[in-house]
Design a protein around this motif. Sequence first.
Motif, PDB file in Angstrom:
ATOM      1  N   PRO A  89      38.676  31.662  40.307  1.00  0.00           N
ATOM      2  CA  PRO A  89      38.304  30.250  40.078  1.00  0.00           C
ATOM      3  C   PRO A  89      38.870  29.302  41.122  1.00  0.00           C
ATOM      4  O   PRO A  89      38.244  28.281  41.434  1.00  0.00           O
TER       5      PRO A  89
ATOM      6  N   TRP B   3      35.383  33.296  33.987  1.00  0.00           N
ATOM      7  CA  TRP B   3      36.798  33.233  34.353  1.00  0.00           C
ATOM      8  C   TRP B   3      37.674  33.194  33.106  1.00  0.00           C
ATOM      9  O   TRP B   3      38.814  33.662  33.145  1.00  0.00           O
TER      10      TRP B   3
ATOM     11  N   SER C 263      43.988  36.544  37.796  1.00  0.00           N
ATOM     12  CA  SER C 263      42.995  35.723  37.092  1.00  0.00           C
ATOM     13  C   SER C 263      42.827  34.351  37.727  1.00  0.00           C
ATOM     14  O   SER C 263      41.813  33.680  37.503  1.00  0.00           O
TER      15      SER C 263
END
Length: 335
Positions: free
Chosen positions: A293, A271, A289
Amino acid sequence: ASSVGPVAPGGPHRSPASQDPPASDARAARSSRHSQPLRRYPVAVEGLERRATPDGDGTNRLLPSLVGGAATVIILVGVHFIASIVTIAALSILATVLLRPVQRNLVRRGTGTGVALAASVGLYVVVIVVFGTLAVVGVTGFVRDLPIREQEMGDILQGVTDAIGGAGAPPIADASAIADFAQAAAMALVGGLTLVAYSVVVTAYLLLEAPRGERRLEAAFGETTQAIDRGAALATRLRAYVVARAVLGGLAAILDVALLVVLGVPSALLWGVLAFLFSFVPSIGFILSLIPPAVLALLEGGPGLALAVILGYSIINVVIDYLVQPRFVGSSVDL
């Protein structure tokens, strides 16, 4: 004495020119007078005629737009089919712009041309190897833990479905399909490293031809021309922006990895690499992004851990993009 001829009973004789015009000539004259106002407005009449004809100016004005649209579609389709070639070319040009000052500085300090070229390409290879290693390690761990995450995701989706539609309702999404998509995306990230590897060869060739290209441009256009000066200024500012963006993106990625490690979110390195790559994407890069996660944190520790990841990422993004970036990037590109 002068002799005078006989006079007609109806009065003196009149010549044909002085006789009254015939009725047909009078109608022709009136028709001519009525048609005169039409000749006073030729633009209006011509405009009506143009609109009435199928090949008028309206079609002529529309034709360039149609041709331009068709050309754009053809170009986009062509780019789609040669996307890998376009990607390699763009990446190689960008790498050449970044590495050309390194090569030039080494030559100015007395280093041989071949050594300077090898050092510049070697630096590019080192960067690729570092990021490739991080990506491979992260993807390997992610794929290894994916079956466990698939079961957890299925349980969460079933719980959401039961809360919305009642017990026994089919799940709103297929956990196995989501897991397959995630695995394909992770492997595509690793597969993209092959394109980067191909760009090393193209970059080496461009760096080899860069000095000759500069001399050819100076021979063709002169040593001082606006085209060369503007091209050099554009390359300098592009280089400064990319370097500044890479430094800030790397700093944000390091902070993201540290946050994920502290919170116990798996695949933190993957990540972090993803956060660095998406830092070059404006506006939506941060959101893209953040999604993986956050979802993984939801599966690992529930809504509380996912909320902590979202808040931590948001704070880091605000500090980097809205406090540090304007000053750092602005001074780098002379804004």
